[in-house]
Motif scaffolding. Sequence first.
Motif, short mmCIF file in Angstrom:
data_model
loop_
_atom_site.label_atom_id
_atom_site.label_comp_id
_atom_site.label_asym_id
_atom_site.label_seq_id
_atom_site.Cartn_x
_atom_site.Cartn_y
_atom_site.Cartn_z
N MET A 1 4.04 68.68 73.51
CA MET A 1 4.54 70.04 73.46
C MET A 1 5.46 70.20 72.25
N LEU A 2 5.19 71.24 71.46
CA LEU A 2 6.05 71.58 70.35
C LEU A 2 6.96 72.72 70.78
N THR A 3 8.25 72.58 70.53
CA THR A 3 9.17 73.64 70.93
C THR A 3 10.34 73.75 69.97
N ARG A 4 10.79 74.96 69.80
CA ARG A 4 12.08 75.19 69.15
C ARG A 4 13.13 75.20 70.25
N SER A 5 14.29 74.65 69.97
CA SER A 5 15.35 74.62 70.96
C SER A 5 15.65 76.02 71.47
N PRO A 6 15.79 76.20 72.78
CA PRO A 6 16.14 77.52 73.29
C PRO A 6 17.54 77.95 72.88
N PHE A 7 18.34 77.00 72.38
CA PHE A 7 19.70 77.31 71.96
C PHE A 7 19.77 77.69 70.48
N ALA A 8 18.63 77.70 69.82
CA ALA A 8 18.54 78.12 68.43
C ALA A 8 17.81 79.46 68.37
N ALA A 9 18.10 80.25 67.36
CA ALA A 9 17.43 81.54 67.21
C ALA A 9 15.93 81.33 67.11
N GLY A 10 15.18 82.19 67.77
CA GLY A 10 13.73 82.07 67.74
C GLY A 10 13.11 83.08 68.69
N LYS A 11 11.77 83.14 68.69
CA LYS A 11 11.04 84.12 69.51
C LYS A 11 11.63 85.52 69.30
N THR A 12 11.82 85.91 68.04
CA THR A 12 12.54 87.14 67.74
C THR A 12 11.78 88.38 68.21
N ARG A 13 10.46 88.36 68.17
CA ARG A 13 9.71 89.53 68.68
C ARG A 13 9.89 89.67 70.18
N LEU A 14 9.90 88.54 70.89
CA LEU A 14 10.03 88.58 72.34
C LEU A 14 11.43 88.98 72.77
N THR A 15 12.43 88.54 72.01
CA THR A 15 13.83 88.76 72.42
C THR A 15 14.47 89.95 71.71
N THR A 16 13.68 90.77 71.05
CA THR A 16 14.25 91.90 70.33
C THR A 16 15.05 92.79 71.28
N GLY A 17 16.25 93.20 70.86
CA GLY A 17 17.10 94.06 71.66
C GLY A 17 17.97 93.33 72.66
N LEU A 18 17.80 92.00 72.80
CA LEU A 18 18.61 91.24 73.74
C LEU A 18 19.82 90.65 73.04
N ASP A 19 20.93 90.54 73.78
CA ASP A 19 22.08 89.84 73.21
C ASP A 19 21.81 88.34 73.25
N ALA A 20 22.69 87.57 72.63
CA ALA A 20 22.46 86.12 72.48
C ALA A 20 22.33 85.42 73.83
N THR A 21 23.15 85.82 74.80
CA THR A 21 23.12 85.17 76.12
C THR A 21 21.79 85.38 76.81
N HIS A 22 21.30 86.62 76.82
CA HIS A 22 20.04 86.91 77.50
C HIS A 22 18.85 86.31 76.74
N ALA A 23 18.92 86.31 75.42
CA ALA A 23 17.83 85.71 74.63
C ALA A 23 17.73 84.22 74.91
N THR A 24 18.87 83.55 74.98
CA THR A 24 18.87 82.11 75.27
C THR A 24 18.32 81.85 76.67
N ALA A 25 18.73 82.67 77.63
CA ALA A 25 18.24 82.50 79.01
C ALA A 25 16.73 82.65 79.09
N LEU A 26 16.18 83.60 78.35
CA LEU A 26 14.73 83.81 78.37
C LEU A 26 14.01 82.65 77.72
N ARG A 27 14.51 82.19 76.57
CA ARG A 27 13.87 81.05 75.89
C ARG A 27 13.95 79.80 76.75
#
Length: 223
Positions: A1-27
Amino acid sequence: MLTRSPFAAGKTRLTTGLDATHATALRAALLLDTIESALAAGWPVHLHLDPPEHLEQAQALLLADDALAPQAARVCWHAQAEGDLGARMIAAARTTLDAGHDLAVLVGSDIPDLPRAALMAARDALAATSRASRVALGPAADGGFYLVATTDADVLADAFTGVTWSQPSVLAEVTLRLGAIGCDVEGVLAWHDLDDPADLTALLSRPSAGAGRTREVARQLRS
């Protein structure tokens, strides 16, 4: 499995409009659900993480999950190789095969309801022949693929080098490249990775089991 850390910025299209806390929780939910789905095959999971300095933090996330903590020993952690997506997949496949496994099945970390049937089909496709030059691909709706399986990392090196990734023609291009080097290509179950909010909405509408963490985070975001 290849993954970017959920604690690093990423999946910007999926997390658009979310604050950092909610984006991290989703990732984080995506990653944990995909690990759980992959472990359902009964195989170990070699998890290649970027950036490598987040390894301890990501391991702690897994150990803090009540359902996954008892299976933590089945997850082998690696620093993700450098280079484009193709180079990273080639390196991950080589690491897995060099560890003594009969085959490598590569997936990303954004498939929270990854079907066990797709993993089994990839294994069976490679077991059906003694030829090393066979690859199984799982088509994704965006024209790419969410899964690739092989018994020979060199085959991927021949096919993946120079590919322009994240294009709707990727699956077709890789299939042509594999055919050009005499490699049989077996398609397995088409499935969905999560790239944008529409994909998340589609996940909530699917009756398939799994992805409990991601579904719960998505419901919380909706409310």
